[in-house]
Design a protein around this motif. Structure first.
Motif, short mmCIF file in Angstrom:
data_model
loop_
_atom_site.label_atom_id
_atom_site.label_comp_id
_atom_site.label_asym_id
_atom_site.label_seq_id
_atom_site.Cartn_x
_atom_site.Cartn_y
_atom_site.Cartn_z
N LEU A 156 45.59 59.11 60.18
CA LEU A 156 46.11 59.61 58.91
C LEU A 156 45.39 60.89 58.47
O LEU A 156 45.98 61.72 57.77
CB LEU A 156 46.00 58.54 57.83
N VAL A 157 44.14 61.06 58.85
CA VAL A 157 43.45 62.33 58.59
C VAL A 157 44.16 63.45 59.34
O VAL A 157 44.39 64.54 58.80
CB VAL A 157 41.97 62.25 59.00
N ALA A 158 44.53 63.19 60.58
CA ALA A 158 45.25 64.20 61.36
C ALA A 158 46.61 64.51 60.74
O ALA A 158 47.03 65.67 60.67
CB ALA A 158 45.43 63.72 62.80
N VAL A 159 47.29 63.48 60.25
CA VAL A 159 48.57 63.68 59.57
C VAL A 159 48.38 64.53 58.32
O VAL A 159 49.15 65.46 58.05
CB VAL A 159 49.21 62.32 59.20
N ASN A 160 47.35 64.22 57.55
CA ASN A 160 47.11 64.95 56.31
C ASN A 160 46.87 66.43 56.58
O ASN A 160 47.40 67.30 55.87
CB ASN A 160 45.91 64.34 55.58
N GLU B 68 58.09 66.03 50.01
CA GLU B 68 58.26 65.76 51.44
C GLU B 68 57.00 65.17 52.05
O GLU B 68 57.07 64.23 52.87
CB GLU B 68 58.66 67.06 52.15
N MET B 69 55.85 65.70 51.68
CA MET B 69 54.60 65.15 52.19
C MET B 69 54.48 63.67 51.86
O MET B 69 54.11 62.85 52.72
CB MET B 69 53.41 65.90 51.58
N MET C 79 55.91 69.11 63.19
CA MET C 79 54.53 68.65 63.08
C MET C 79 54.10 67.95 64.37
O MET C 79 54.83 67.10 64.90
CB MET C 79 54.38 67.66 61.92
N ALA C 80 52.93 68.30 64.86
CA ALA C 80 52.34 67.62 66.01
C ALA C 80 51.47 66.48 65.48
O ALA C 80 50.39 66.73 64.93
CB ALA C 80 51.52 68.59 66.84
N LEU C 81 51.93 65.24 65.62
CA LEU C 81 51.24 64.10 65.06
C LEU C 81 50.68 63.22 66.18
O LEU C 81 51.15 63.24 67.31
CB LEU C 81 52.22 63.27 64.21
N PRO C 82 49.67 62.40 65.87
CA PRO C 82 49.09 61.51 66.88
C PRO C 82 50.16 60.57 67.45
O PRO C 82 51.09 60.17 66.73
CB PRO C 82 48.03 60.73 66.10
N PRO C 83 50.04 60.18 68.73
CA PRO C 83 51.04 59.30 69.35
C PRO C 83 51.27 58.01 68.58
O PRO C 83 52.40 57.54 68.48
CB PRO C 83 50.44 59.04 70.73
N ALA C 84 50.20 57.42 68.03
CA ALA C 84 50.36 56.16 67.30
C ALA C 84 51.22 56.35 66.07
O ALA C 84 52.00 55.46 65.70
CB ALA C 84 48.99 55.61 66.91
#
Length: 426
Positions: free
Chosen positions: A141-145, A157-158, A222-227
């Motif tokens: 979620l830090v990566a998403v933020n 949207e966020m 957006m490039a998000l983590p695989p999980a």
């Protein structure tokens, strides 16, 4: 009307201070409280104003037994007697915020049908209660933020995306408190005062869907983590929707909003002999482009008396966005970037001053609330060896206004009704 630079600066700062004062929980919270309950009072809360809201509640109900927990940003604490205050990271979440969210959920689940759960919510609550949904980690979620903040997405949207990655937001806190009565006291920091967006709506139904969240991720590339990608694709457990019986006994009350703050600034402007015009409380868009548009309105007022003649002040609120385009961006929040875009568009026009600042006292992650621009800002910048256009391109607006000693510094105001913008046309 002739106005000196010093007088214009003083007037703009007074308007900003009036707006902030109108959103101070210590002044406005008590009048919005519900009837006192027969059972216990459980106080939960999240946001930059959570601690001072808790203190204001204790002062308003000094003889009512209560307990609870609120979480606020580091450095935004305030003394309380009965309600515990935790501090966590904003805008990048940390484990302290996740733990506070876990504890609040546990407290809510223990509430009974005779109890009153008061949820005190304000801007920043989403980051401060970042509790990952099952299968996700805080690092995810830090990566998403970080991706959200750099994407150019609006706050609406966020928070659609955040609600579908959370175990706390999107109505989940109110669902956990069922069958207790839940009353939310909110300070709005979002355009349109949408309860689902303020702190990602922990106590209100969520009308958005996993499909909408996936569409936004694709739209902004957006490039998000695989999980995270897998979680959004699985769509295993939707958030509580309108009509969910677990949220049937909830009540949502605004104690401060951007429009209330703008109206207070407008009233103060009239006392200074300035005619105010509120352009809107929910202006959004790319910060530098919004600044250009606001400059155009001010130039029209000065040259043609439209939309109103000088002396006047053009007021607006809302939340702009900054899409990071520079490879190595400099320093500067959205208000400083909006102001620099406005300053360049004004191009040294005489008789126009502007102040743009965040009502929480922190522009982005900087040490200032915002900044002031004057008719000679560009000339002074040039004399100091600064290229204003290059700094704007590099997202380095803080450097320009800091060099000119034109930053507005307030420290944490302990409230937040989003951005405040004022253009004074003399």
């Amino acid at each position: 009307m002739t106005m000196t630079d010093a007088a214009a600066r003083t007037a703009l700062r007074a308007l900003f201070d009036a707006a902030v004062a109108a959103a101070d929980p210590r002044r406005v919270l008590a009048r919005h409280l519900p009837e006192r309950p027969s059972g216990r009072v459980l106080v939960l809360g999240a946001g930059k104003s959570a601690a001072v809201m808790a203190a204001a509640l204790e002062d308003a109900w000094p003889d009512v037994p209560m307990r609870g927990l609120v979480v606020t940003r580091y450095g935004h604490g305030h003394p309380t007697r009965l309600i515990e205050v935790a501090e966590a990271s904003h805008p990048v979440p940390d484990e302290a915020g996740a733990e506070a969210a876990r504890r609040m959920l546990a407290l809510a689940e223990a509430a009974g049908p005779e109890d009153l759960v008061l949820f005190l919510v304000s801007g920043g609550g989403s980051s401060l209660t970042t509790l990952p949904a099952p299968g996700l980690s805080l690092a995810d979620l830090v990566a998403v933020n970080k991706a959200l903040l750099a994407s150019g997405a609006t706050i609406h949207e966020m928070n659609c995306i955040r609600r579908h990655l959370s175990a706390f937001s999107g109505g989940r806190l109110a669902a956990a408190a069922h069958p207790a009565r839940v009353v939310t006291l909110a300070i709005s920091d979002v355009p349109g005062d949408d309860p689902t967006v303020i702190a990602s709506g922990p106590t209100v139904p969520d009308p958005s869907t996993f499909a909408q969240a996936r569409a936004l991720v694709a739209h902004y590339r957006m490039a998000l983590p695989p999980a995270v990608t897998a979680h959004l694709a699985a769509a295993a457990e939707e958030s509580p929707k309108p009509g969910d019986p677990r949220l049937a006994t909830t009540d949502y009350r605004f104690i401060a909003t951007p429009l209330m703050a703008l109206e207070a600034a407008a009233a103060h402007a009239r006392g200074l002999g300035l005619t105010p015009l509120i352009l809107g409380d929910a202006l959004e868009g790319e910060a530098r482009e919004l600044g250009t548009a606001l400059a155009g309105i001010a130039l029209s007022a000065r040259a043609h008396g439209h939309p109103l003649p000088a002396p006047c002040v053009l007021l607006s609120g809302g939340e702009s966005t900054v899409t990071i385009r520079a490879e190595k961006p400099g320093r500067g929040g959205r208000n400083a970037e909006c102001l620099l875009g406005c300053t360049l568009a004004l191009s040294g026009a005489s008789g126009i001053w502007a102040l743009m600042a965040d009502t929480d006292g922190i522009d982005g992650s900087e040490d200032n609330a915002g900044a002031i621009a004057t008719p000679d800002t560009l000339a002074r910048a040039h004399a100091a060896g600064l290229d204003a256009r290059a700094l704007l391109a590099a997202h380095d607006s803080h450097r320009l206004f800091a060099t000119l000693d034109d930053l507005v510094r307030t420290g944490p105001t302990l409230t937040n009704v989003n951005d405040f913008r004022a253009l004074l046309v003399a």
